[in-house]
Design a protein around this motif. Structure first.
Motif, PDB file in Angstrom:
ATOM      1  N   UNK A 556       0.824  -1.212   0.000  1.00  0.00           N
ATOM      2  CA  UNK A 556       0.000   0.000   0.000  1.00  0.00           C
ATOM      3  C   UNK A 556       0.858   1.262   0.000  1.00  0.00           C
ATOM      4  N   UNK A 557       0.243   2.369  -0.393  1.00  0.00           N
ATOM      5  CA  UNK A 557       0.970   3.630  -0.519  1.00  0.00           C
ATOM      6  C   UNK A 557       1.512   4.122   0.812  1.00  0.00           C
ATOM      7  N   UNK A 558       0.909   3.697   1.931  1.00  0.00           N
ATOM      8  CA  UNK A 558       1.381   4.185   3.228  1.00  0.00           C
ATOM      9  C   UNK A 558       2.547   3.369   3.778  1.00  0.00           C
ATOM     10  N   UNK A 559       3.060   2.425   3.017  1.00  0.00           N
ATOM     11  CA  UNK A 559       4.214   1.656   3.460  1.00  0.00           C
ATOM     12  C   UNK A 559       5.451   2.523   3.575  1.00  0.00           C
ATOM     13  N   UNK A 560       6.269   2.234   4.579  1.00  0.00           N
ATOM     14  CA  UNK A 560       7.517   2.976   4.799  1.00  0.00           C
ATOM     15  C   UNK A 560       8.673   2.105   4.328  1.00  0.00           C
ATOM     16  N   UNK A 561       9.424   2.613   3.343  1.00  0.00           N
ATOM     17  CA  UNK A 561      10.521   1.866   2.742  1.00  0.00           C
ATOM     18  C   UNK A 561      11.834   2.525   3.132  1.00  0.00           C
ATOM     19  N   UNK A 562      12.734   1.740   3.712  1.00  0.00           N
ATOM     20  CA  UNK A 562      14.019   2.260   4.171  1.00  0.00           C
ATOM     21  C   UNK A 562      15.102   1.250   3.829  1.00  0.00           C
ATOM     22  N   UNK A 563      15.798   1.497   2.717  1.00  0.00           N
ATOM     23  CA  UNK A 563      16.835   0.595   2.229  1.00  0.00           C
ATOM     24  C   UNK A 563      16.266  -0.816   2.049  1.00  0.00           C
ATOM     25  N   UNK A 564      16.750  -1.787   2.832  1.00  0.00           N
ATOM     26  CA  UNK A 564      16.283  -3.156   2.673  1.00  0.00           C
ATOM     27  C   UNK A 564      15.141  -3.511   3.607  1.00  0.00           C
ATOM     28  N   UNK A 565      14.426  -2.522   4.101  1.00  0.00           N
ATOM     29  CA  UNK A 565      13.332  -2.772   5.030  1.00  0.00           C
ATOM     30  C   UNK A 565      12.050  -2.105   4.527  1.00  0.00           C
ATOM     31  N   UNK A 566      10.937  -2.758   4.773  1.00  0.00           N
ATOM     32  CA  UNK A 566       9.616  -2.181   4.515  1.00  0.00           C
ATOM     33  C   UNK A 566       8.783  -2.380   5.771  1.00  0.00           C
ATOM     34  N   UNK A 567       8.140  -1.317   6.222  1.00  0.00           N
ATOM     35  CA  UNK A 567       7.242  -1.400   7.373  1.00  0.00           C
ATOM     36  C   UNK A 567       5.833  -1.054   6.912  1.00  0.00           C
ATOM     37  N   UNK A 585      21.319  -5.212   0.197  1.00  0.00           N
ATOM     38  CA  UNK A 585      20.373  -4.922  -0.877  1.00  0.00           C
ATOM     39  C   UNK A 585      19.322  -3.914  -0.431  1.00  0.00           C
ATOM     40  N   UNK A 586      18.781  -3.183  -1.377  1.00  0.00           N
ATOM     41  CA  UNK A 586      17.799  -2.145  -1.052  1.00  0.00           C
ATOM     42  C   UNK A 586      16.578  -2.261  -1.955  1.00  0.00           C
ATOM     43  N   UNK A 587      15.440  -1.842  -1.415  1.00  0.00           N
ATOM     44  CA  UNK A 587      14.217  -1.746  -2.201  1.00  0.00           C
ATOM     45  C   UNK A 587      14.205  -0.429  -2.969  1.00  0.00           C
ATOM     46  N   UNK A 588      13.906  -0.538  -4.241  1.00  0.00           N
ATOM     47  CA  UNK A 588      13.793   0.643  -5.086  1.00  0.00           C
ATOM     48  C   UNK A 588      12.399   0.682  -5.698  1.00  0.00           C
ATOM     49  N   UNK A 589      11.909   1.900  -5.925  1.00  0.00           N
ATOM     50  CA  UNK A 589      10.612   2.058  -6.583  1.00  0.00           C
ATOM     51  C   UNK A 589      10.679   1.491  -7.989  1.00  0.00           C
TER      52      UNK A 589
END
Length: 958
Positions: A556-567, A585-589
């Motif tokens: 969902x759009x309210x997810x918080x993405x910080x490098x290799x973490x998603x909250x 590794x990191x999450x990228x849009x």
């Protein structure tokens, strides 16, 4: 002419695709029909009542049936009251007049409007009115039946999509309903009426008969809803008009032959490749055909089919926490299209299925679909079947090839589902290996559901163009993407779940994905679930040449993405994703690359962790955290990874786990954390938990040997095993029956689930699937069994927070802030669309609020220029009464805002202006007072109890 050619081309395309999928299945030809008549008609005639009704009940059965449906056993009073409430509404207005497709605003395109699917509800209402008129003496109901039937028979056609005039869903609903009215209430119709009915039914059921013999695309689609709905009408009409219309005998024979094939070719696990919502549509009509015609035919033999025997279990497996919705796979919303209460009631009664009865009685919403579902629920409900809550927490629906695993059955629990199986089936997506996660009623790892492109011809061209729509493509799912390309989509392309083990405390499953990707590379996804604590998603890709691999996460759009973490945060709880491998590794849009971006969920966002290579691996830790019990992040790392073997450590303050996953079953030597003790295993995957420097839990999949302090166990065949310590003893769980060599530690004895001792001989011991205990005596064994039964408690959905009362005077009456519902909205778990509607203030409105999941949310942001207390007006339309909850900045402004009742307005503004504007009132009937400070605020609507269209809002002083 161009439009007609396009419509015809679409139908020809659908016909060719279905033919390709089912070309080996037999057709119901004229020869088949004649042979069926030769084999069965004499028996039919022996059973055929001389006078009176034939469908569902004979005339001699009706007195007892009417008395039964009018008694007060169980839930019958509640179901009966709802039927009369709907019948009162329907009989208080004239029957629905016909309107041509060009005047219809219900579909997205002329193709959809030509199907005239609005007629389905006309037919459904006739079914309910027929029952109401049968069990009540109210003359208004009888008049409503007569008027609706005669009016419906004077429609120029029942659906006119391409060359399929009178050959599809609209005709299925209408033909079924009018046959029922003829059979149950023929005395209501004058000679002139009867002539109108016979002429209409002869023409339209002959068209349907031609469709079944090859004139329309569904003619041998024995596992798909179009076939089931359409042919049910033939069966109803064949029996009801037998002896009145010469062709009726052939209609009945053709329908019987068709449904014999349905029973033969439907999935043995009770599933539908079309997904759960279409399964409900199909099963509803399959059961109606069986029950309506069993008075004369042998249709009840279908109950011997594995498909129907397992259907209720399939729906149970696909239930989300608290039974609030269904799985999101394929072209599907997050709720049932039909019922499913009436189907579950019939299956529960047929098979004495206590869990089906429990599911039926505990659904937090009423029957979906048409009003016929209400009528069938009263007819099929059997109060003698006692509801028993389900206990299994994991399911592998093995033909559909989908797994669900959950923390519990409460409405505040979580569920992860893993999709496998064929990529190309009717309504399927390219989603092999995809994950979706729901916490309570909030989906957090998303699947797109029914794409907005469904009104376009290319959307249904599954030989290629269909997969150019984002909603159907691999890139819209939480799956692996190889070289940026879709998964394969020939009829035989698929992934396969080839390993599965489930115990009360853990689950492991593994998916061979090689058959779903170009070149059939070696790709495998492993899932480990340590119930209540975490998931591990372990992926391995091996290819002869370097490839680009994307680990996709749809959130969902309210997810918080910080490098290799998603909250991901929700009211029931949070989901924390932590990339363990590759380290760093990191999450990228990721932006969609599909030709048609038709995602129905505006709030879905795609992220990726990308790698390139011949040997690519990922390990993702997914930690669900209940709102009621917040905990710190788990400490986890990949200890080693070599040749397909993964060794991973996961730790919390109170415990530490060692996790080992092998590419195939083999030996393991795992040290209990905090000790020097070693657990030796022969297994495929294992979890060893240590706490306070002791072994407290062992889980192993495909295990053949377990050697640890409390026991040595050697099995004759691989099994899933869990050994859990408690209060000086151990609980042993087996996911399959085994014969074993077993040695227990000194002082321990083996007991079964009733605390009876189990003898272990030198030759071994035979153990059935289930729970056992290792204890010093029978008394201790009983305590362990009691603990084991309660070890996975249900979690309740946290209550919606209510704002503290604020002293604030009314805003001046001259202040007014209005906005269009279709402007600037944000949604989740919703299927809303912006569509043209008659009478909408700006020509368009939000359609289908309430057609999403239980966690559906629509939100707008407003900017308040003057502080004060406001009233909120909403312009809406709805066919029947509904209700919803209002949140302002995440809180209900008052207790009364938790349950806002809304009256039905009589329709959907498809053919006339059905809009009404009302000031929202709370459950106490008073206008809601909403205190707002200056600045921006969110206005959120959640938990609609029935569908509603919304045009606009106005905040105003008073």
């Amino acid at each position: 002419m161009i439009k007609r050619l396009l419509l015809t081309a679409l139908i020809l395309l659908q016909t060719s695709l279905v033919f390709a999928a089912h070309k080996k299945w037999p057709e119901v030809t004229e020869e088949v029909v004649q042979q069926y008549l030769a084999d069965h008609e004499a028996t039919w005639q022996e059973r055929m009542p001389e006078t009176g009704s034939r469908l569902f009940y004979t005339e001699t059965q009706w007195p007892e049936v009417i008395a039964q449906l009018n008694n007060d056993e169980g839930l019958r009073p509640e179901y009966r009251e709802e039927i009369f409430k709907i019948a009162d509404r329907l009989s208080s207005k004239p029957p629905q007049a016909y309107y041509p497709p060009k005047q219809n605003k219900s579909g997205r395109t002329p193709i959809q409007n030509a199907a005239e699917l609005w007629q389905r509800r006309v037919g459904d209402d006739i079914v309910l009115l027929c029952l109401a008129a049968k069990i009540s003496d109210n003359p208004a109901y009888k008049k409503a039946v007569r008027d609706a039937v005669v009016t419906g028979c004077q429609y120029p056609q029942w659906g006119n999509k391409g060359k399929g005039r009178n050959m599809d869903l609209a005709a299925g609903h209408m033909g079924r309903a009018i046959a029922l009215a003829w059979d149950w209430h023929r005395d209501l119709f004058s000679e002139e009426d009867q002539q109108i009915i016979r002429e209409a039914m002869t023409e339209r059921m002959n068209d349907m008969y031609a469709a079944l013999q090859g004139a329309y695309f569904w003619y041998r689609s024995y596992t798909e809803n179009h076939n089931h709905v359409s042919v049910t009408a033939l069966g109803f009409a064949g029996l009801a008009f037998y002896g009145d219309i010469p062709e009726a005998r052939k209609w009945l024979a053709a329908a019987c032959a068709n449904f014999d094939n349905v029973a033969k070719y439907s999935a043995e696990d009770g599933s539908s490749a079309e997904g759960v919502p279409y399964w409900t549509y199909s099963v509803s009509f399959i059961l109606q055909f069986i029950e309506a015609t069993r008075t004369v035919t042998d249709s009840a033999n279908a109950y011997q089919s594995p498909f129907l025997k397992n259907s209720a279990n399939y729906r149970l497996a696909c239930a989300t926490p608290g039974f609030q919705g269904t799985l999101p796979w394929g072209d599907a919303p997050l709720i049932d299209f039909y019922g499913p209460q009436h189907m579950l009631a019939r299956l529960a009664a047929q098979y004495d299925d206590h869990q089906a009865q429990y599911l039926m009685e505990h659904m937090p919403y009423g029957p979906n679909g048409g009003s016929d579902a209400e009528a069938l629920l009263l007819m099929w409900y059997d109060p003698a079947v006692k509801p028993i809550a389900p206990t299994a927490l994991d399911y592998h629906v093995n033909v559909w090839d989908t797994v669900t695993t959950r923390s519990g059955w409460g409405d505040g629990d979580y569920l992860l589902t893993i999709k496998s199986g064929y990529t190309r089936r009717n309504h399927s997506h390219l989603d092999a290996g995809a994950l979706a996660f729901v916490f309570g009623n909030q989906w957090m790892l998303l699947a797109p559901g029914y794409g907005k492109g469904s009104g376009q011809r290319e959307f249904w061209q599954s030989h290629g163009p269909r997969w150019e729509f984002f909603s159907n493509a691999t890139e819209s799912h939480t799956a692996l993407l190889i070289n940026g390309k879709n998964q394969l989509f020939s009829a035989e392309d698929r992934a396969t779940i080839d390993g599965y083990a489930s115990t009360p405390g853990a689950l492991w499953t593994t998916i061979d994905l090689s058959g779903a990707y170009e070149g059939n590379p070696d790709i495998r996804r492993n899932i480990v679930h340590q119930r209540g604590d975490y998931f591990l998603v372990i992926d391995e890709v091996s290819t002869p040449e370097p490839v680009d691999v994307d680990w996709l996460a749809q959130i969902p759009a309210n997810g918080v993405v910080d490098d290799g973490r998603i909250t991901l945060v929700s009211r029931p709880g949070d989901l924390r994703l932590n990339l363990l491998y590759p380290e760093g590794g990191t999450f990228e849009t990721r932006k969609p690359t599909s030709k048609h971006v038709d995602n129905p969920n505006k709030s879905q966002r795609s992220y990726t962790v990308s790698q390139n290579g011949q040997q690519v691996g990922y390990t993702m830790l997914m930690q669900p955290v209940f709102s009621e019990k917040p905990v710190a992040d788990l400490a986890a790392k990949v200890v080693s990874h070599e040749s397909g073997q993964w060794n991973i450590s996961v730790g919390a303050e109170e415990w530490d786990d060692v996790v080992c996953v092998l590419p195939m079953r083999g030996p393991m030597e795992l040290t209990v954390p905090g000790t020097e003790d070693v657990v030796s295993l022969e297994a495929r995957a294992a979890i060893i938990r240590g706490s306070d420097k002791k072994l407290v839990n062992v889980f192993a999949s495909e295990a053949e040997v377990i050697d640890c302090k409390p026991m040595y166990l050697e099995l004759n065949a691989p099994a899933g095993i869990e050994l859990a310590a408690h209060d000086g003893g151990w609980v042993l769980d087996l996911d399959t029956s085994v014969t074993a060599t077993m040695t227990l530690a000194k002082g321990l004895k083996l007991y079964d689930a009733s605390s009876s001792p189990v003898k272990i001989s030198d030759e071994g011991v035979s153990l059935d699937k289930g729970s056992y205990v290792l204890a010093a005596n029978a008394a201790d064994a009983g305590k362990l069994i009691s603990w084991a039964a309660e070890r996975n408690p249900e979690h309740d959905l946290p209550s919606i927070p209510v704002a503290k009362k604020v002293k604030m005077g009314p805003a001046p009456a001259e202040i007014s802030l209005g906005w269009e519902a279709e402007d600037g909205y944000v949604m989740s778990d919703s299927a809303v669309e912006v569509t043209e509607k008659i009478g909408a203030s700006a020509g368009k409105a939000l359609k289908g609020v309430g057609n999403g999941g239980a966690g559906e949310m629509i939100e707008w942001t407003v900017d308040i220029k003057r502080a004060g207390t406001y009233h909120l007006s909403m312009r809406y339309c709805a066919e029947k009464p509904t209700g919803l909850t209002l949140l302002v900045d995440g809180f209900a402004p008052t207790e009364e805002a938790l349950h806002i009742p809304l009256k039905g307005t009589g329709g959907w503004s498809n053919t006339k202006d059905d809009w009404q504007e009302v000031v929202l009132k709370g459950s106490d009937g008073k206008d809601l007072e909403i205190p707002l400070t200056m600045g921006k605020h969110t206005i959120k609507l959640i938990m609609p109890t029935a569908p509603i269209n919304i045009d606009s809002f106005t905040l105003s002083g008073y």
